[in-house]
Design a protein around this motif. Structure first.
Motif, PDB file in Angstrom:
ATOM      1  N   ILE A  29       8.405   1.600 -50.455  1.00  0.00           N
ATOM      2  CA  ILE A  29       7.868   0.471 -51.216  1.00  0.00           C
ATOM      3  C   ILE A  29       6.852   0.987 -52.230  1.00  0.00           C
ATOM      4  O   ILE A  29       5.919   1.723 -51.879  1.00  0.00           O
ATOM      5  CB  ILE A  29       7.213  -0.570 -50.295  1.00  0.00           C
ATOM      6  CG1 ILE A  29       8.267  -1.136 -49.336  1.00  0.00           C
ATOM      7  CG2 ILE A  29       6.569  -1.683 -51.110  1.00  0.00           C
ATOM      8  CD1 ILE A  29       7.758  -2.254 -48.454  1.00  0.00           C
ATOM      9  N   ALA A  30       7.015   0.592 -53.485  1.00  0.00           N
ATOM     10  CA  ALA A  30       6.100   0.966 -54.554  1.00  0.00           C
ATOM     11  C   ALA A  30       5.231  -0.240 -54.923  1.00  0.00           C
ATOM     12  O   ALA A  30       5.754  -1.338 -55.169  1.00  0.00           O
ATOM     13  CB  ALA A  30       6.885   1.442 -55.775  1.00  0.00           C
ATOM     14  N   LEU A  31       3.924  -0.024 -54.963  1.00  0.00           N
ATOM     15  CA  LEU A  31       2.976  -1.043 -55.415  1.00  0.00           C
ATOM     16  C   LEU A  31       2.416  -0.601 -56.756  1.00  0.00           C
ATOM     17  O   LEU A  31       1.931   0.531 -56.875  1.00  0.00           O
ATOM     18  CB  LEU A  31       1.820  -1.213 -54.427  1.00  0.00           C
ATOM     19  CG  LEU A  31       2.155  -1.401 -52.945  1.00  0.00           C
ATOM     20  CD1 LEU A  31       0.865  -1.620 -52.157  1.00  0.00           C
ATOM     21  CD2 LEU A  31       3.092  -2.561 -52.748  1.00  0.00           C
ATOM     22  N   CYS A  32       2.475  -1.460 -57.753  1.00  0.00           N
ATOM     23  CA  CYS A  32       1.980  -1.090 -59.071  1.00  0.00           C
ATOM     24  C   CYS A  32       1.113  -2.215 -59.625  1.00  0.00           C
ATOM     25  O   CYS A  32       1.612  -3.307 -59.914  1.00  0.00           O
ATOM     26  CB  CYS A  32       3.144  -0.789 -60.011  1.00  0.00           C
ATOM     27  SG  CYS A  32       2.635  -0.066 -61.593  1.00  0.00           S
ATOM     28  N   ASP A  33      -0.184  -1.932 -59.757  1.00  0.00           N
ATOM     29  CA  ASP A  33      -1.142  -2.921 -60.255  1.00  0.00           C
ATOM     30  C   ASP A  33      -2.344  -2.156 -60.785  1.00  0.00           C
ATOM     31  O   ASP A  33      -2.765  -1.163 -60.184  1.00  0.00           O
ATOM     32  CB  ASP A  33      -1.561  -3.877 -59.133  1.00  0.00           C
ATOM     33  CG  ASP A  33      -2.180  -5.165 -59.661  1.00  0.00           C
ATOM     34  OD1 ASP A  33      -3.178  -5.070 -60.414  1.00  0.00           O
ATOM     35  OD2 ASP A  33      -1.681  -6.250 -59.321  1.00  0.00           O
ATOM     36  N   ASP A  34      -2.912  -2.604 -61.911  1.00  0.00           N
ATOM     37  CA  ASP A  34      -4.049  -1.899 -62.485  1.00  0.00           C
ATOM     38  C   ASP A  34      -5.374  -2.276 -61.818  1.00  0.00           C
ATOM     39  O   ASP A  34      -6.410  -1.685 -62.146  1.00  0.00           O
ATOM     40  CB  ASP A  34      -4.128  -2.139 -63.994  1.00  0.00           C
ATOM     41  CG  ASP A  34      -4.311  -3.610 -64.348  1.00  0.00           C
ATOM     42  OD1 ASP A  34      -3.698  -4.450 -63.665  1.00  0.00           O
ATOM     43  OD2 ASP A  34      -5.062  -3.905 -65.293  1.00  0.00           O
ATOM     44  N   GLU A  35      -5.351  -3.218 -60.870  1.00  0.00           N
ATOM     45  CA  GLU A  35      -6.562  -3.609 -60.158  1.00  0.00           C
ATOM     46  C   GLU A  35      -6.498  -3.104 -58.720  1.00  0.00           C
ATOM     47  O   GLU A  35      -5.614  -3.493 -57.954  1.00  0.00           O
ATOM     48  CB  GLU A  35      -6.734  -5.128 -60.182  1.00  0.00           C
ATOM     49  CG  GLU A  35      -6.956  -5.695 -61.576  1.00  0.00           C
ATOM     50  CD  GLU A  35      -7.289  -7.175 -61.532  1.00  0.00           C
ATOM     51  OE1 GLU A  35      -7.842  -7.634 -60.517  1.00  0.00           O
ATOM     52  OE2 GLU A  35      -6.978  -7.867 -62.519  1.00  0.00           O
ATOM     53  N   LYS A  36      -7.451  -2.252 -58.359  1.00  0.00           N
ATOM     54  CA  LYS A  36      -7.465  -1.649 -57.026  1.00  0.00           C
ATOM     55  C   LYS A  36      -7.549  -2.700 -55.929  1.00  0.00           C
ATOM     56  O   LYS A  36      -6.899  -2.569 -54.880  1.00  0.00           O
ATOM     57  CB  LYS A  36      -8.634  -0.673 -56.906  1.00  0.00           C
ATOM     58  CG  LYS A  36      -8.687   0.067 -55.567  1.00  0.00           C
ATOM     59  CD  LYS A  36      -9.842   1.043 -55.517  1.00  0.00           C
ATOM     60  CE  LYS A  36      -9.862   1.786 -54.189  1.00  0.00           C
ATOM     61  NZ  LYS A  36     -10.044   0.878 -53.032  1.00  0.00           N
ATOM     62  N   LYS A  37      -8.328  -3.761 -56.154  1.00  0.00           N
ATOM     63  CA  LYS A  37      -8.476  -4.780 -55.117  1.00  0.00           C
ATOM     64  C   LYS A  37      -7.148  -5.482 -54.838  1.00  0.00           C
ATOM     65  O   LYS A  37      -6.869  -5.885 -53.710  1.00  0.00           O
ATOM     66  CB  LYS A  37      -9.533  -5.798 -55.502  1.00  0.00           C
ATOM     67  CG  LYS A  37      -9.217  -6.657 -56.716  1.00  0.00           C
ATOM     68  CD  LYS A  37     -10.308  -7.683 -56.978  1.00  0.00           C
ATOM     69  CE  LYS A  37      -9.938  -8.579 -58.166  1.00  0.00           C
ATOM     70  NZ  LYS A  37     -10.974  -9.609 -58.416  1.00  0.00           N
ATOM     71  N   GLU A  38      -6.320  -5.615 -55.861  1.00  0.00           N
ATOM     72  CA  GLU A  38      -4.999  -6.225 -55.671  1.00  0.00           C
ATOM     73  C   GLU A  38      -4.082  -5.284 -54.894  1.00  0.00           C
ATOM     74  O   GLU A  38      -3.302  -5.714 -54.045  1.00  0.00           O
ATOM     75  CB  GLU A  38      -4.373  -6.589 -57.017  1.00  0.00           C
ATOM     76  CG  GLU A  38      -5.047  -7.733 -57.743  1.00  0.00           C
ATOM     77  CD  GLU A  38      -4.891  -9.062 -57.007  1.00  0.00           C
ATOM     78  OE1 GLU A  38      -3.921  -9.209 -56.232  1.00  0.00           O
ATOM     79  OE2 GLU A  38      -5.728  -9.963 -57.209  1.00  0.00           O
ATOM     80  N   LEU A  39      -4.157  -3.989 -55.201  1.00  0.00           N
ATOM     81  CA  LEU A  39      -3.379  -3.002 -54.439  1.00  0.00           C
ATOM     82  C   LEU A  39      -3.787  -3.024 -52.972  1.00  0.00           C
ATOM     83  O   LEU A  39      -2.935  -2.991 -52.076  1.00  0.00           O
ATOM     84  CB  LEU A  39      -3.578  -1.605 -55.025  1.00  0.00           C
ATOM     85  CG  LEU A  39      -2.939  -1.310 -56.395  1.00  0.00           C
ATOM     86  CD1 LEU A  39      -3.415   0.047 -56.905  1.00  0.00           C
ATOM     87  CD2 LEU A  39      -1.422  -1.340 -56.312  1.00  0.00           C
ATOM     88  N   ASP A  40      -5.113  -3.067 -52.729  1.00  0.00           N
ATOM     89  CA  ASP A  40      -5.610  -3.103 -51.349  1.00  0.00           C
ATOM     90  C   ASP A  40      -5.116  -4.347 -50.624  1.00  0.00           C
ATOM     91  O   ASP A  40      -4.668  -4.275 -49.463  1.00  0.00           O
ATOM     92  CB  ASP A  40      -7.143  -3.084 -51.340  1.00  0.00           C
ATOM     93  CG  ASP A  40      -7.720  -1.750 -51.799  1.00  0.00           C
ATOM     94  OD1 ASP A  40      -6.974  -0.743 -51.776  1.00  0.00           O
ATOM     95  OD2 ASP A  40      -8.904  -1.729 -52.178  1.00  0.00           O
ATOM     96  N   LYS A  41      -5.195  -5.484 -51.299  1.00  0.00           N
ATOM     97  CA  LYS A  41      -4.781  -6.752 -50.693  1.00  0.00           C
ATOM     98  C   LYS A  41      -3.302  -6.725 -50.327  1.00  0.00           C
ATOM     99  O   LYS A  41      -2.913  -7.096 -49.210  1.00  0.00           O
ATOM    100  CB  LYS A  41      -5.065  -7.902 -51.652  1.00  0.00           C
ATOM    101  CG  LYS A  41      -4.612  -9.262 -51.135  1.00  0.00           C
ATOM    102  CD  LYS A  41      -4.847 -10.352 -52.178  1.00  0.00           C
ATOM    103  CE  LYS A  41      -4.276 -11.690 -51.707  1.00  0.00           C
ATOM    104  NZ  LYS A  41      -4.458 -12.748 -52.741  1.00  0.00           N
ATOM    105  N   THR A  42      -2.470  -6.267 -51.259  1.00  0.00           N
ATOM    106  CA  THR A  42      -1.026  -6.230 -51.010  1.00  0.00           C
ATOM    107  C   THR A  42      -0.683  -5.250 -49.895  1.00  0.00           C
ATOM    108  O   THR A  42       0.137  -5.544 -49.013  1.00  0.00           O
ATOM    109  CB  THR A  42      -0.263  -5.853 -52.293  1.00  0.00           C
ATOM    110  OG1 THR A  42      -0.608  -6.764 -53.336  1.00  0.00           O
ATOM    111  CG2 THR A  42       1.238  -5.911 -52.064  1.00  0.00           C
TER     112      THR A  42
END
Length: 243
Positions: free
Chosen positions: A5-18
């Motif tokens: 699974i690849a997570l791609c987001d420029d906001e670290k908090k969103e990556l952490d949440k997902t």
């Protein structure tokens, strides 16, 4: 089973949440293992795919990212042949129609709840499970290869070996008997044995008469004596009876 699974987001908090929600999902589904890679921009993801042959089963992409949007990244991934499921996690509904153009599975508007993501993951796993039922694992050229049922046009017996003809124009030699191969294929209603030497995918028959059948790749197969009538019945049953 393990899924990339690849997570791609420029906001670290969103990556952490997902990632935290994915971890919670795994705890509720012990047989499901996620190997998660995080990317803070689309370029990193695309570079990983190009240079390291990274082929994620599922991509969770933000759309609004600097330099290259998630939508453009998804299009590039599709152009590179990526067949991974795509779920967009974004702050606007403005690109929902564009998501269909890259064959996205889901379009979720932030803030994404655990319930929403869990539902999307349930759908993803269900689709993967159903898709895996439509593959054969075959030993070809000394390697185990996964062959999609839809890609198989026909098979021709050549002594103790079988020549498998595929939609992309390639051929594969199998070291097994035609009876062994047909035992693997007969559960799929589109396959029929023609005489002692052929297996044919009914969905790829372009024309049929008492003497020969023609496949949609241009290949012709001459029918042995007595083969036409039962083949004709199977052909019409397949198309008219729900095939």
């Amino acid at each position: 089973m393990m899924y990339l699974i690849a997570l791609c987001d420029d906001e670290k908090k969103e990556l952490d949440k997902t990632e935290n929600m994915l971890t919670a999902y795994q705890k509720e589904h012990p047989g499901c293992v996620f190997s998660i890679e995080r990317f803070e921009n689309a370029q990193e993801l695309l570079q990983m795919v190009r240079e390291k042959d990274y082929t994620p089963d599922l991509l969770l992409l933000d759309i609004y990212m600097p330099k290259k949007t998630g939508m453009l990244a998804a299009q590039e991934l599709r152009d590179m042949g990526s067949e991974g499921r795509i779920i967009f996690l974004t702050s606007s509904v403005d690109h929902a129609l564009e998501a269909f153009g890259v064959d996205a599975s889901q379009y979720l508007v932030k803030p994404v709840t655990q319930r929403q993501l869990f539902s999307a993951l349930d759908k993803f796993l269900s689709e993967i499970e159903e898709r895996q039922k439509r593959y054969l694992l075959l030993r070809i050229d000394g390697r185990i290869r996964r062959v999609a049922i839809e890609q198989i046009l026909s098979c021709e017996a050549q002594g103790k070996r079988q020549c498998l003809y595929l939609m992309d124009g390639t051929q594969a030699i199998l070291r097994m008997t035609i009876a062994e191969l047909y035992k693997m294929l007969e559960q799929y209603e589109e396959f029929v044995k023609v005489g002692a030497s052929y297996i044919v995918n009914l969905s790829h028959i372009d024309s049929l008469n008492a003497h020969e059948l023609c496949l949609d790749n241009g290949k012709s197969i001459f029918l042995p004596r007595g083969a036409y009538q039962p083949l004709r019945e199977r052909y019409f049953c397949y198309y008219c009876g729900g095939g």
